[in-house]
Design an enzyme around this catalytic site. Sequence first.
Site, mmCIF file in Angstrom:
data_model
loop_
_atom_site.group_PDB
_atom_site.id
_atom_site.type_symbol
_atom_site.label_atom_id
_atom_site.label_comp_id
_atom_site.label_asym_id
_atom_site.label_seq_id
_atom_site.Cartn_x
_atom_site.Cartn_y
_atom_site.Cartn_z
ATOM 1 N N TRP A 16 -8.707 1.360 -2.703
ATOM 2 C CA TRP A 16 -7.485 0.625 -2.494
ATOM 3 C C TRP A 16 -7.292 -0.812 -2.782
ATOM 4 O O TRP A 16 -6.318 -1.174 -2.920
ATOM 5 C CB TRP A 16 -7.161 0.722 -0.890
ATOM 6 C CG TRP A 16 -8.438 0.125 -0.181
ATOM 7 C CD1 TRP A 16 -9.457 0.798 0.529
ATOM 8 C CD2 TRP A 16 -8.782 -1.399 0.144
ATOM 9 N NE1 TRP A 16 -10.465 0.185 1.038
ATOM 10 C CE2 TRP A 16 -9.866 -1.270 0.794
ATOM 11 C CE3 TRP A 16 -8.114 -2.471 -0.241
ATOM 12 C CZ2 TRP A 16 -10.448 -2.602 1.301
ATOM 13 C CZ3 TRP A 16 -8.705 -3.657 0.427
ATOM 14 C CH2 TRP A 16 -9.671 -3.670 0.944
ATOM 15 N N ASN A 17 -8.475 -1.498 -3.191
ATOM 16 C CA ASN A 17 -8.048 -2.813 -3.159
ATOM 17 C C ASN A 17 -7.485 -3.293 -4.784
ATOM 18 O O ASN A 17 -6.806 -4.216 -4.816
ATOM 19 C CB ASN A 17 -9.586 -3.434 -3.309
ATOM 20 C CG ASN A 17 -10.459 -2.947 -4.353
ATOM 21 O OD1 ASN A 17 -10.400 -2.014 -5.039
ATOM 22 N ND2 ASN A 17 -11.585 -4.028 -4.616
ATOM 23 N N GLU B 32 -22.169 -7.156 1.273
ATOM 24 C CA GLU B 32 -21.182 -7.304 0.443
ATOM 25 C C GLU B 32 -19.886 -7.983 1.072
ATOM 26 O O GLU B 32 -19.891 -7.461 2.558
ATOM 27 C CB GLU B 32 -20.621 -5.704 -0.127
ATOM 28 C CG GLU B 32 -19.300 -6.010 -0.982
ATOM 29 C CD GLU B 32 -18.550 -4.847 -1.645
ATOM 30 O OE1 GLU B 32 -18.810 -3.817 -0.857
ATOM 31 O OE2 GLU B 32 -18.154 -4.887 -2.756
ATOM 32 N N GLU C 205 -18.870 3.080 -9.784
ATOM 33 C CA GLU C 205 -18.443 1.727 -9.813
ATOM 34 C C GLU C 205 -18.638 1.024 -8.436
ATOM 35 O O GLU C 205 -17.558 1.543 -7.692
ATOM 36 C CB GLU C 205 -17.226 1.523 -10.458
ATOM 37 C CG GLU C 205 -17.074 1.981 -11.806
ATOM 38 C CD GLU C 205 -17.921 0.748 -12.890
ATOM 39 O OE1 GLU C 205 -18.243 -0.090 -12.521
ATOM 40 O OE2 GLU C 205 -18.035 1.195 -14.092
ATOM 41 N N LEU C 206 -19.688 0.274 -7.921
ATOM 42 C CA LEU C 206 -19.793 0.388 -6.518
ATOM 43 C C LEU C 206 -19.577 -1.244 -6.189
ATOM 44 O O LEU C 206 -19.165 -1.994 -6.720
ATOM 45 C CB LEU C 206 -21.034 0.779 -6.359
ATOM 46 C CG LEU C 206 -21.196 2.171 -6.452
ATOM 47 C CD1 LEU C 206 -22.551 2.826 -6.158
ATOM 48 C CD2 LEU C 206 -20.268 3.363 -6.033
ATOM 49 N N GLY D 173 -15.845 2.582 -5.616
ATOM 50 C CA GLY D 173 -15.785 2.676 -4.116
ATOM 51 C C GLY D 173 -16.849 1.918 -3.764
ATOM 52 O O GLY D 173 -17.745 1.271 -4.453
ATOM 53 N N SER D 174 -17.202 2.093 -2.351
ATOM 54 C CA SER D 174 -18.305 1.482 -1.596
ATOM 55 C C SER D 174 -19.790 2.191 -2.089
ATOM 56 O O SER D 174 -19.742 3.404 -2.844
ATOM 57 C CB SER D 174 -18.100 1.410 -0.291
ATOM 58 O OG SER D 174 -18.382 2.693 0.281
ATOM 59 N N LYS E 235 -7.769 11.517 -7.195
ATOM 60 C CA LYS E 235 -7.688 11.196 -5.646
ATOM 61 C C LYS E 235 -7.708 9.848 -5.233
ATOM 62 O O LYS E 235 -8.939 9.152 -5.116
ATOM 63 C CB LYS E 235 -9.115 11.827 -5.086
ATOM 64 C CG LYS E 235 -8.792 12.383 -3.658
ATOM 65 C CD LYS E 235 -8.340 11.631 -2.318
ATOM 66 C CE LYS E 235 -9.644 10.714 -1.956
ATOM 67 N NZ LYS E 235 -9.134 9.670 -0.766
ATOM 68 N N PRO E 236 -6.465 9.293 -5.020
ATOM 69 C CA PRO E 236 -6.430 7.763 -4.834
ATOM 70 C C PRO E 236 -6.894 7.563 -3.381
ATOM 71 O O PRO E 236 -6.816 8.371 -2.475
ATOM 72 C CB PRO E 236 -4.798 7.504 -5.088
ATOM 73 C CG PRO E 236 -4.193 8.859 -4.864
ATOM 74 C CD PRO E 236 -5.198 10.084 -5.151
ATOM 75 N N CYS F 296 -14.614 -6.248 -6.122
ATOM 76 C CA CYS F 296 -15.986 -5.747 -6.271
ATOM 77 C C CYS F 296 -16.685 -7.099 -7.072
ATOM 78 O O CYS F 296 -17.662 -7.340 -6.899
ATOM 79 C CB CYS F 296 -15.845 -4.757 -7.081
ATOM 80 S SG CYS F 296 -15.058 -4.641 -8.401
HETATM 81 P P1 NAD Z 1 -14.619 3.805 -0.105
HETATM 82 O O1 NAD Z 1 -15.976 4.270 -0.712
HETATM 83 O O2 NAD Z 1 -14.411 3.926 1.397
HETATM 84 O O3 NAD Z 1 -13.477 4.875 -0.661
HETATM 85 C C1 NAD Z 1 -13.456 4.941 -2.129
HETATM 86 C C2 NAD Z 1 -12.814 6.308 -2.300
HETATM 87 O O4 NAD Z 1 -13.662 7.438 -2.145
HETATM 88 C C3 NAD Z 1 -11.538 6.654 -1.490
HETATM 89 O O5 NAD Z 1 -10.363 7.179 -2.144
HETATM 90 C C4 NAD Z 1 -11.944 7.475 -0.385
HETATM 91 O O6 NAD Z 1 -11.154 8.446 0.224
HETATM 92 C C5 NAD Z 1 -13.092 8.390 -1.151
HETATM 93 N N1 NAD Z 1 -14.122 8.991 -0.282
HETATM 94 C C6 NAD Z 1 -14.607 8.505 0.723
HETATM 95 N N2 NAD Z 1 -15.579 9.319 1.201
HETATM 96 C C7 NAD Z 1 -15.796 10.126 0.255
HETATM 97 C C8 NAD Z 1 -16.866 11.402 -0.202
HETATM 98 N N3 NAD Z 1 -17.821 11.352 0.898
HETATM 99 N N4 NAD Z 1 -16.697 11.882 -1.195
HETATM 100 C C9 NAD Z 1 -15.782 11.563 -2.177
HETATM 101 N N5 NAD Z 1 -14.573 10.640 -2.215
HETATM 102 C C10 NAD Z 1 -14.826 9.873 -0.764
HETATM 103 O O7 NAD Z 1 -14.167 2.442 -0.645
HETATM 104 P P2 NAD Z 1 -12.935 1.548 -0.551
HETATM 105 O O8 NAD Z 1 -12.874 0.817 0.852
HETATM 106 O O9 NAD Z 1 -11.670 2.381 -0.786
HETATM 107 O O10 NAD Z 1 -13.048 0.316 -1.538
HETATM 108 C C11 NAD Z 1 -13.992 -0.829 -1.212
HETATM 109 C C12 NAD Z 1 -15.135 -0.706 -2.143
HETATM 110 O O11 NAD Z 1 -14.974 -0.253 -3.429
HETATM 111 C C13 NAD Z 1 -16.015 -1.855 -2.143
HETATM 112 O O12 NAD Z 1 -17.386 -1.624 -1.699
HETATM 113 C C14 NAD Z 1 -15.787 -2.393 -3.639
HETATM 114 O O13 NAD Z 1 -16.880 -3.353 -3.847
HETATM 115 C C15 NAD Z 1 -15.675 -1.130 -4.245
HETATM 116 N N6 NAD Z 1 -15.177 -1.343 -5.624
HETATM 117 C C16 NAD Z 1 -16.125 -1.432 -6.607
HETATM 118 C C17 NAD Z 1 -15.542 -1.590 -7.750
HETATM 119 C C18 NAD Z 1 -16.370 -1.567 -9.333
HETATM 120 O O14 NAD Z 1 -15.742 -1.859 -10.246
HETATM 121 N N7 NAD Z 1 -17.688 -1.626 -9.285
HETATM 122 C C19 NAD Z 1 -13.976 -1.817 -8.046
HETATM 123 C C20 NAD Z 1 -13.245 -1.697 -6.943
HETATM 124 C C21 NAD Z 1 -14.109 -1.493 -5.824
#
Ligand code: NAD
Length: 507
Positions: free
Chosen positions: A149-150, A377, A245-246, A223-224, A173-174, A279
């Site tokens: 979402w960020n 983080e 990308e975490l 994501g995370s 899947k946004p 991130c």
């Molecule tokens: P998140 O991991 O909670 O969710 C990311 C996405 O994954 C969402 O669409 C969510 O619905 C989905 N998701 C959740 N559980 C899942 C599962 N078990 N299987 C598949 N999909 C699932 O992350 P967030 O809170 O949306 O974003 C913040 C995180 O993203 C931070 O840790 C940040 O550092 C990281 N991030 C990394 C980068 C990068 O390029 N390295 C860029 C942006 C954000």
Amino acid sequence: MSAQSKTSMNGAAHSTAQIEVRNPVSRELIGSIAICSEDEVRGAVERARGAQPAWEARGAKERAYILRAFADLLWARRTDAMRLIRQETGKNDTGAFLEVYGIVTEAYWLYHHAPRLLRSQRRPALLPFIQYAKVHFKPHGVVGCITPWNYPLYNGFTDLIPALAAGNTVVMKPSELSPFTANYIVDLLYQAGVPEDALQIVTGDGSTGAVLIDYVDYVSFTGSTATGRKVAERASKRLIQYTLELGGKDPLLILEDANVELAAAGTIRSALENCGQACVSTERVYVTEPVYDQYLQRVQHYAQQLNVSVGDGFSVDVGSMTNERELKRTEAQVEDAVVKGAKLISGGKRRPDLGPLFFAPAVLTDVTHEMDVMREETFGPIVAIMKVKDTDEAVRLANDSEYGLSGAIFTRNLTRGEEIAKMLQSGDIGVNRTYAVPGSHALPWGGRKHSGIGRRGGPEGVMRYTQPQSVLVDTMIGSVPSLTLLDSLTMNTLLALRVLRRYLPFI
Ligand code: NAD
């Protein structure tokens, strides 16, 4: 079209479970999204799979033209896109503008470079004079893009458009916190010429993302780290490829000869970009002793000038955070640091006068690696500063992290800056500049250690969406029927080639 009907358009029409999406500043309901059922996810992937051969057959050049048309459209509609991004995330105009600018210029980069990168290559074959070989770069099929979402535009689409450029179709899947930006951008891609079945959205929460992995041919996840691990496990069970990308814990090193003024302003800018919900934001600052006092004084100066506001315009430095969970985590990190001996020299409190998720950026000094703020983080507006004896200690501490995403070094000695950069265990490093790598579309970026697997951006970010296929053609010149791999002609040719190959690289 209303937010709700847009979501339905993208495949969630029959689901009954809904998630409300609210503006983090006003708390107003933006719309509701469906949680797609497994059948709906499977249906979307099947449609995308059906559309893939025709999309691939259009060729890299035609797809590149479509992406350029999309970039032109997005630029023309940037005000609408920025409004949507801000509505869903609470970020300031600067952040929203940079998202738009980043995707527009990435699409232009793909337009110029993807067709060349994807072109088949002629390579030497085993028996060069009677055989020839080519490597073709074939798309995986259907790519599943799971996004956070960020940066609902930049982080969502920086992975998606190269997948399309490479001839894959995509099911996205946004994040459930910011789905409407994704819907809007997908509409623009349709208008630019991407067929509807070739690009679809499935809405929902983590369960929808998890199910998507069970059907697609490749997963691109941002994501995370915790979720990334689950994604990797699920994708590995199916033996499909993925990129992750975490999270990050990016260090910034201020060397003895740094331009302190630039370093202080750069620290603030980079720690607080997108309210620290990035991130690649600066999360740990290591300042060498000789410049520490002067640096701290300048950081305080800049921190006092910050414009934290709900308003519009590029003069707003810090907007709202996006969700309560991250705000609470930010508060907890500040509290943990102070309890363990850090000094809070600026901010560090909520600003309910501005909105429910506003937080005055915290500047912490005297932090140590025993504090959560230096290990976990940070996803909020915190500047955490540590004094170190010298550059060696700064490098050692910078590498003392389970993450390895990005980082920066401030020094007047550019050659030394480059050398120190190579010592850091990060996917990318800026010397005297933060945040420039993700905007440089020719450069790959991504994480080492727990910050990810694979790279986005640059040629690497396109080629990950392909599988090389080698095709060798034997002209049959001089061939005789033989039951052995080593008939006399082959044997003699191989022996001659061994000598040639010792000296010639291209044979
Ligand atoms: P998140 O991991 O909670 O969710 C990311 C996405 O994954 C969402 O669409 C969510 O619905 C989905 N998701 C959740 N559980 C899942 C599962 N078990 N299987 C598949 N999909 C699932 O992350 P967030 O809170 O949306 O974003 C913040 C995180 O993203 C931070 O840790 C940040 O550092 C990281 N991030 C990394 C980068 C990068 O390029 N390295 C860029 C942006 C954000």
